[in-house]
Design a protein around this motif. Structure first.
Motif, PDB file in Angstrom:
ATOM      1  N   UNK A 123       0.839  -1.212   0.000  1.00  0.00           N
ATOM      2  CA  UNK A 123       0.000   0.000   0.000  1.00  0.00           C
ATOM      3  C   UNK A 123       0.869   1.255   0.000  1.00  0.00           C
ATOM      4  N   UNK A 124       1.951   1.212   0.800  1.00  0.00           N
ATOM      5  CA  UNK A 124       2.865   2.368   0.835  1.00  0.00           C
ATOM      6  C   UNK A 124       3.525   2.569  -0.528  1.00  0.00           C
ATOM      7  N   UNK A 125       3.916   1.482  -1.171  1.00  0.00           N
ATOM      8  CA  UNK A 125       4.534   1.590  -2.502  1.00  0.00           C
ATOM      9  C   UNK A 125       3.530   2.124  -3.529  1.00  0.00           C
ATOM     10  N   UNK A 126       2.295   1.652  -3.412  1.00  0.00           N
ATOM     11  CA  UNK A 126       1.271   2.108  -4.363  1.00  0.00           C
ATOM     12  C   UNK A 126       0.906   3.575  -4.138  1.00  0.00           C
ATOM     13  N   UNK A 127       1.171   4.072  -2.939  1.00  0.00           N
ATOM     14  CA  UNK A 127       0.870   5.484  -2.644  1.00  0.00           C
ATOM     15  C   UNK A 127       1.962   6.432  -3.134  1.00  0.00           C
ATOM     16  N   UNK A 128       3.108   5.897  -3.566  1.00  0.00           N
ATOM     17  CA  UNK A 128       4.193   6.763  -4.034  1.00  0.00           C
ATOM     18  C   UNK A 128       3.756   7.583  -5.233  1.00  0.00           C
ATOM     19  N   UNK A 129       4.296   8.759  -5.326  1.00  0.00           N
ATOM     20  CA  UNK A 129       3.994   9.649  -6.435  1.00  0.00           C
ATOM     21  C   UNK A 129       5.266   9.935  -7.215  1.00  0.00           C
TER      22      UNK A 129
END
Lengths: 269, 151
Positions: free
Chosen positions: A74-80
């Motif tokens: 989830x943290x990786x998918x939240x990266x911009x």
């Protein structure tokens, strides 16, 4: 063993819960083989093994496709764009794209299992004359969960590639297949003497696919599987991913099925 | 009707030539344009379709919601097994996806031939059981919803 901080060059949303991170490796080109993985570190959260899903020829932009299923993903998918990710790798055995030259190749993907196979698809298409027939069989939960659907359509328009997609369930407006991906393997013509299959997806999906492959005459030495276990160190030290006498991170994640068949059906490991 | 095409269907290939010949009078060629309702849930199940070309979507209607596709059938599949069972009613809707070409086997004729010849009956039922078992296996895998938590 220390992760290298690298910039996210782009983020491409693939489905509602899956993104592709395109990592800028211009200053630190990364050569990798199809099917290998990196340990991606979401700072202050944790790290996780993620296969490269991009073109192995493009060493300056590394692509990972990630489905948000837990804290790290989830943290990786939240990266911009412009965000930082720690990268360690590449690790693991690759799909045997050199060994199977001259063969017909069937790629069977379930869910996000299409991502580790995509780098093999790029490789085979870039060296198309080296291989026989190419079939890409893809299963997903619903039409909305299909990864890389534009690329699948593009590959399907080629005369030298067969692409068959199926979903577990769909609305009445879906005009494609509904059913499981092993059933699609039953639909295509197979010459067992000159065919190999690369299979990647949830382990239970791979079990059903192996049975169907056996019905089609494909022996265990013609099947290659991408195994998933709890990989931590990625270099065979920590033992988290021990799978009988093998470590999935170091000896896999790609295994020829006859080399692990004796423990594949064991529930205790 | 082109009997050689009928004999080429995987279902008929399971039978001996003599058995298959006995089913020829039960069969007729049918074709469906795109998006045609081939049969509807609750209607009498009086036919088995041997799909030669094309795809058929099996749909369940849920009141107040859109139809849900639960399976699709393709070339070489048998569409319609409900006539085997006492209620003899379709339990799903079947809709063509694109043009579909098939052989329609009349269930009453099929049952008559099966009653006359126990060997033919056993052969037909063996194929139907195999088809049902394969679909059961697929449904089991579908029910596991294996893609819901990533690979």
């Amino acid at each position: 063993m220390l992760p290298t901080p690298m910039r996210v060059a782009r983020v491409r949303r693939e489905t509602a819960d899956t993104v592709s991170l395109l990592i800028d490796a211009a200053e630190r080109p990364m050569a990798f083989r199809p099917g290998q993985f990196n340990m991606l570190y979401a700072f202050a959260v944790g790290d996780i093994p993620i296969s490269m899903s991009g073109d192995p020829e493009r060493t300056t932009e590394i692509v990972h496709t990630i489905k948000a299923v837990g804290a790290v993903t989830e943290a990786l998918c939240d990266l911009r764009r412009g965000g930082w990710v720690g990268v360690r790798g590449p690790y693991g055995k690759s799909w045997p794209v050199d060994e199977v030259k001259g063969k017909d190749v069937i790629l069977v993907a379930g869910g996000v299992g299409l991502a580790p196979l995509r780098s093999a698809i790029y490789h085979i298409l870039a060296h198309r004359a080296d291989y026989g027939r190419l079939a890409i069989l893809v299963g997903a939960r619903t039409p909305g969960d299909l990864l890389f659907h534009r690329e699948l359509e593009r590959w399907n328009r080629r005369d030298d590639v067969t692409v068959l997609v199926t979903v577990d369930r769909a609305g009445a407006d879906w005009r494609g297949r509904v059913g499981v991906v092993p059933a699609v393997l039953a639909e295509i013509s197979v010459d067992p003497a000159r065919t190999v299959a690369f299979i990647c997806g949830p382990e239970v999906m791979m079990r059903f696919t192996i049975r169907e492959a056996a019905r089609r005459g494909l022996t265990n030495d013609k099947l290659y599987l991408a195994m998933e276990r709890n990989m931590k160190c990625a270099v065979g030290f920590c033992g988290h991913c021990q799978y009988g006498p093998a470590f999935v991170c170091k000896d896999g994640p790609i295994f020829r099925f006859d080399q692990l068949v004796s423990r594949f059906w064991l529930r205790e490991i | 009707m082109d009997a050689s095409l009928l004999h080429a269907h995987p279902f008929m290939r399971m039978l001996t030539r003599e058995q298959a010949e006995r089913l020829v009078p039960c069969a007729r060629e049918v074709a469906f344009a795109d998006n045609v309702l081939i049969f509807r849930e609750g209607a009498p199940a009086d036919t088995s379709y041997l799909i030669c070309d094309g795809s058929v979507a099996l749909e369940v209607h849920i009141p107040g919601r859109d139809a849900v596709q639960v399976e699709s059938l393709h070339d070489g599949d048998v569409l319609g097994l409900s006539w085997l069972f006492p209620s003899a009613q379709w339990t799903l809707d079947a809709r063509s996806v694109g043009r579909v070409r098939a052989f329609a086997l009349r269930a009453d004729c099929l049952l008559e031939q099966m009653n006359k010849d126990p060997v033919l009956e056993a052969a037909v039922l063996a194929h139907m059981v195999q088809a049902l078992y394969q679909r059961l296996q697929r449904v089991r895998l579908q029910r596991l919803d294996v893609y819901s938590k990533g690979v």
